[in-house]
Write a protein that holds these residues in place. Structure first.
Motif, PDB file in Angstrom:
ATOM      1  N   GLU A   1       0.820  -1.212   0.000  1.00  0.00           N
ATOM      2  CA  GLU A   1       0.000   0.000   0.000  1.00  0.00           C
ATOM      3  C   GLU A   1       0.855   1.264   0.000  1.00  0.00           C
ATOM      4  OE1 GLU A   1      -3.900  -1.771   2.415  1.00  0.00           O
ATOM      5  OE2 GLU A   1      -2.369  -0.611   3.467  1.00  0.00           O
ATOM      6  N   SER A   2       1.876   1.290   0.845  1.00  0.00           N
ATOM      7  CA  SER A   2       2.700   2.501   0.943  1.00  0.00           C
ATOM      8  C   SER A   2       3.479   2.745  -0.348  1.00  0.00           C
ATOM      9  CB  SER A   2       3.648   2.405   2.140  1.00  0.00           C
ATOM     10  OG  SER A   2       4.463   1.250   2.062  1.00  0.00           O
ATOM     11  N   GLN A   3       3.979   1.680  -0.959  1.00  0.00           N
ATOM     12  CA  GLN A   3       4.679   1.851  -2.240  1.00  0.00           C
ATOM     13  C   GLN A   3       3.712   2.326  -3.328  1.00  0.00           C
ATOM     14  OE1 GLN A   3       7.887  -1.362  -3.124  1.00  0.00           O
ATOM     15  NE2 GLN A   3       6.556  -2.279  -1.565  1.00  0.00           N
ATOM     16  N   ALA A   4       2.492   1.768  -3.331  1.00  0.00           N
ATOM     17  CA  ALA A   4       1.488   2.196  -4.323  1.00  0.00           C
ATOM     18  C   ALA A   4       1.187   3.678  -4.185  1.00  0.00           C
ATOM     19  CB  ALA A   4       0.213   1.381  -4.159  1.00  0.00           C
ATOM     20  N   ALA A   5       1.272   4.196  -2.949  1.00  0.00           N
ATOM     21  CA  ALA A   5       1.038   5.624  -2.712  1.00  0.00           C
ATOM     22  C   ALA A   5       2.266   6.468  -3.019  1.00  0.00           C
ATOM     23  CB  ALA A   5       0.605   5.840  -1.258  1.00  0.00           C
TER      24      ALA A   5
ATOM     25  N   SER B   1      11.988  -3.913   8.204  1.00  0.00           N
ATOM     26  CA  SER B   1      13.088  -4.649   8.832  1.00  0.00           C
ATOM     27  C   SER B   1      13.488  -5.820   7.949  1.00  0.00           C
ATOM     28  CB  SER B   1      12.654  -5.164  10.208  1.00  0.00           C
ATOM     29  OG  SER B   1      11.611  -6.106  10.073  1.00  0.00           O
ATOM     30  N   ASP B   2      14.752  -6.204   8.033  1.00  0.00           N
ATOM     31  CA  ASP B   2      15.199  -7.414   7.336  1.00  0.00           C
ATOM     32  C   ASP B   2      14.375  -8.615   7.782  1.00  0.00           C
ATOM     33  OD1 ASP B   2      17.185  -6.041   6.022  1.00  0.00           O
ATOM     34  OD2 ASP B   2      18.802  -6.694   7.347  1.00  0.00           O
ATOM     35  N   GLU B   3      14.033  -8.619   9.069  1.00  0.00           N
ATOM     36  CA  GLU B   3      13.334  -9.752   9.652  1.00  0.00           C
ATOM     37  C   GLU B   3      11.934  -9.925   9.066  1.00  0.00           C
ATOM     38  OE1 GLU B   3      16.517  -8.432  12.455  1.00  0.00           O
ATOM     39  OE2 GLU B   3      15.063  -7.456  11.144  1.00  0.00           O
ATOM     40  N   ALA B   4      11.298  -8.826   8.640  1.00  0.00           N
ATOM     41  CA  ALA B   4       9.938  -8.884   8.099  1.00  0.00           C
ATOM     42  C   ALA B   4       9.911  -8.818   6.571  1.00  0.00           C
ATOM     43  CB  ALA B   4       9.101  -7.738   8.664  1.00  0.00           C
ATOM     44  N   TYR B   5      11.040  -8.513   5.959  1.00  0.00           N
ATOM     45  CA  TYR B   5      11.104  -8.300   4.516  1.00  0.00           C
ATOM     46  C   TYR B   5      10.850  -9.596   3.748  1.00  0.00           C
ATOM     47  CZ  TYR B   5      13.256  -7.525  -0.067  1.00  0.00           C
ATOM     48  OH  TYR B   5      13.506  -7.458  -1.415  1.00  0.00           O
ATOM     49  N   THR B   6      10.041  -9.506   2.692  1.00  0.00           N
ATOM     50  CA  THR B   6       9.877 -10.596   1.736  1.00  0.00           C
ATOM     51  C   THR B   6      10.078 -10.023   0.336  1.00  0.00           C
ATOM     52  OG1 THR B   6       7.483 -10.245   1.562  1.00  0.00           O
ATOM     53  CG2 THR B   6       8.233 -11.869   3.170  1.00  0.00           C
ATOM     54  N   SER B   7      10.723 -10.792  -0.518  1.00  0.00           N
ATOM     55  CA  SER B   7      11.037 -10.295  -1.865  1.00  0.00           C
ATOM     56  C   SER B   7       9.767  -9.995  -2.660  1.00  0.00           C
ATOM     57  CB  SER B   7      11.901 -11.317  -2.611  1.00  0.00           C
ATOM     58  OG  SER B   7      11.236 -12.564  -2.715  1.00  0.00           O
ATOM     59  N   GLU B   8       8.676 -10.738  -2.369  1.00  0.00           N
ATOM     60  CA  GLU B   8       7.428 -10.499  -3.106  1.00  0.00           C
ATOM     61  C   GLU B   8       6.877  -9.096  -2.867  1.00  0.00           C
ATOM     62  OE1 GLU B   8       6.438 -15.031  -2.222  1.00  0.00           O
ATOM     63  OE2 GLU B   8       7.694 -13.563  -1.226  1.00  0.00           O
ATOM     64  N   ALA B   9       7.148  -8.533  -1.681  1.00  0.00           N
ATOM     65  CA  ALA B   9       6.648  -7.198  -1.358  1.00  0.00           C
ATOM     66  C   ALA B   9       7.474  -6.101  -2.012  1.00  0.00           C
ATOM     67  CB  ALA B   9       6.626  -6.986   0.153  1.00  0.00           C
ATOM     68  N   HIS B  10       8.612  -6.459  -2.603  1.00  0.00           N
ATOM     69  CA  HIS B  10       9.521  -5.478  -3.191  1.00  0.00           C
ATOM     70  C   HIS B  10       9.066  -5.177  -4.620  1.00  0.00           C
ATOM     71  CE1 HIS B  10      13.811  -3.846  -2.757  1.00  0.00           C
ATOM     72  NE2 HIS B  10      13.240  -3.210  -3.756  1.00  0.00           N
TER      73      HIS B  10
ATOM     74  N   MET C   1       2.349  -4.134 -12.843  1.00  0.00           N
ATOM     75  CA  MET C   1       3.382  -5.080 -13.258  1.00  0.00           C
ATOM     76  C   MET C   1       3.664  -6.121 -12.169  1.00  0.00           C
ATOM     77  SD  MET C   1       4.526  -4.551 -16.365  1.00  0.00           S
ATOM     78  CE  MET C   1       6.189  -5.235 -16.365  1.00  0.00           C
ATOM     79  N   SER C   2       3.501  -5.729 -10.918  1.00  0.00           N
ATOM     80  CA  SER C   2       3.809  -6.636  -9.800  1.00  0.00           C
ATOM     81  C   SER C   2       2.739  -7.698  -9.597  1.00  0.00           C
ATOM     82  CB  SER C   2       3.946  -5.833  -8.508  1.00  0.00           C
ATOM     83  OG  SER C   2       2.679  -5.363  -8.056  1.00  0.00           O
ATOM     84  N   GLY C   3       1.541  -7.476 -10.153  1.00  0.00           N
ATOM     85  CA  GLY C   3       0.449  -8.408  -9.953  1.00  0.00           C
ATOM     86  C   GLY C   3      -0.336  -8.180  -8.676  1.00  0.00           C
ATOM     87  N   PHE C   4      -0.079  -7.065  -7.991  1.00  0.00           N
ATOM     88  CA  PHE C   4      -0.769  -6.789  -6.736  1.00  0.00           C
ATOM     89  C   PHE C   4      -1.972  -5.860  -6.908  1.00  0.00           C
ATOM     90  CE2 PHE C   4       3.153  -8.401  -4.834  1.00  0.00           C
ATOM     91  CZ  PHE C   4       2.639  -9.169  -3.806  1.00  0.00           C
TER      92      PHE C   4
END
Length: 372
Positions: free
Chosen positions: A283-287, A294-303, A341-344
């Motif tokens: 959502e924040s990137q879309a805006a 955090s690295d701990e919560a990061y997933t490549s799909e969200a990038h 393009m991301s499919g989201f």
């Protein structure tokens, strides 16, 4: 008409619940309808909209007496034979509902929304056992990410990725809305750090306030806006008072206009301990907002763009504060191309799920396997 019973704790403003509502708004409701079975008695923020869209919200309140709860479930399913699917959004609890689905020949769907169970000790082991039972008995499992599917050791033969789609047109950057929201919040030209998250241990608000303390020491024209509710909210308010940060932290409570509020932000920061995917990052990137995870919560799909940055929680609050301040100045832009393009984008997700429910196409033609 095909009818789906979604099982969730409460239809309030959270990542899972928002995804379900995004899907519900974009399906063909003349051919497909959603109802909801919840186990919290308190009304959810989406309840009225659900009813407006033609759905029902049924409450069977959870109890310490499991026999009593199962008795109520048995009574409910004996009265409601109209469903084709039972779609359970709490993986480790799905085993409770699946015997009733089996009895009445309903398709059993389990949906994983997190990469962690979140409990320790005996409770953790009990949940893992219940989760295994749910996995074995599910006809189909949906996972929010490959990371989550791997962490929970899901059955690779029947586990598919269902992307946490969002309604992009509600989020794309709008300077006019940005000015309106900033005027309403009376924040002038200050830099705004925003976080939308339930106040619980995983979201790590304590660390976020530590970061804010360090930021204020360097830049007193930056404020933090917190959106959400939860059991730890009063603890966080107390910490803000103790650190004398009341002038720099705004609590807005639970809101249903997150897309609009994001327009006011210069940075989105959510230093979680873990996330299944982190729909808030999408959502924040879309805006068009620079997003700090955090690295701990990061997933490549969200990038989905170069707006998403990530850093270890172990680096400490001071380094996080410096990192955010260094990256908070940039030019906002429309992110429609990147989201599509991301499919989201929600339309694609809703169309695929609708085709699955209506049996228009084989599931392998609609969704990618989460584990290969």
């Amino acid at each position: 008409m095909i009818k789906v019973l979604h099982v969730v704790g409460r239809m309030h403003y959270g990542g899972t619940e928002t995804l379900i509502m995004n899907l519900y708004r974009h399906i063909d409701r003349e051919r497909l309808q959603f109802d909801f079975l919840v186990y919290y008695a308190n009304p959810g923020g989406y309840d009225d909209e659900i009813r407006q869209l033609g759905g029902n919200v049924y409450v069977i309140e959870k109890t310490l007496n499991p026999i009593k709860y199962l008795y109520k479930l048995a009574a409910f399913f004996s009265m409601h034979h109209e469903y084709d699917f039972v779609h359970v959004h709490i993986l480790w609890l799905a085993w409770i509902y699946f015997p009733f689905a089996w009895k009445y020949k309903l398709k059993k769907i389990a949906h994983l929304h997190s990469d962690k169970i979140g409990k320790t000790g005996i409770s953790l082991w009990m949940r893992r056992i219940f989760e295994k039972i749910s996995i074995v008995n599910a006809d189909v499992i949906f996972s929010c990410s490959k990371k989550a599917a791997l962490c929970h050791k899901l059955d690779r033969r029947k586990t598919y990725l269902l992307k946490n789609g969002i309604d992009g047109k509600r989020f794309y950057y709008d300077y006019t809305i940005r000015k309106e929201v900033r005027a309403e919040l009376k924040i002038g030209q200050k830099k705004v750090i925003l976080c939308t998250a339930r106040f619980d241990t995983n979201k790590n608000h304590t660390f976020l306030i530590d970061i804010m303390e360090k930021i204020v020491q360097k830049d007193k024209y930056t404020i933090l806006v917190l959106i959400g509710e939860g059991p730890l909210e009063e603890d966080i308010r107390k910490k803000v008072r103790n650190l004398e940060l009341e002038s720099y932290v705004i609590f807005l409570g639970g809101r249903n206009d997150v897309a609009r509020l994001l327009q006011s932000a210069d940075a989105y920061v959510m230093p979680s301990f873990h996330e299944g995917l982190g729909i808030a990052y999408i959502e924040s990137q879309a805006a068009g907002v620079k997003t700090f995870a955090s690295d701990e919560a990061y997933t490549s799909e969200a990038h989905i763009s170069d707006l998403l940055l990530h850093k270890s929680l172990g680096d400490g609050a001071k380094e996080w504060a410096d990192w955010i301040l260094t990256n908070i100045s940039y030019e906002r832009k429309n992110m429609e191309k990147e989201l599509v393009m991301s499919g989201f984008e929600i339309i694609g997700t809703a169309n695929a799920l609708q085709s699955f429910y209506l049996k228009e196409k084989p599931i392998d033609d609609l969704f990618e396997l989460a584990l290969l």
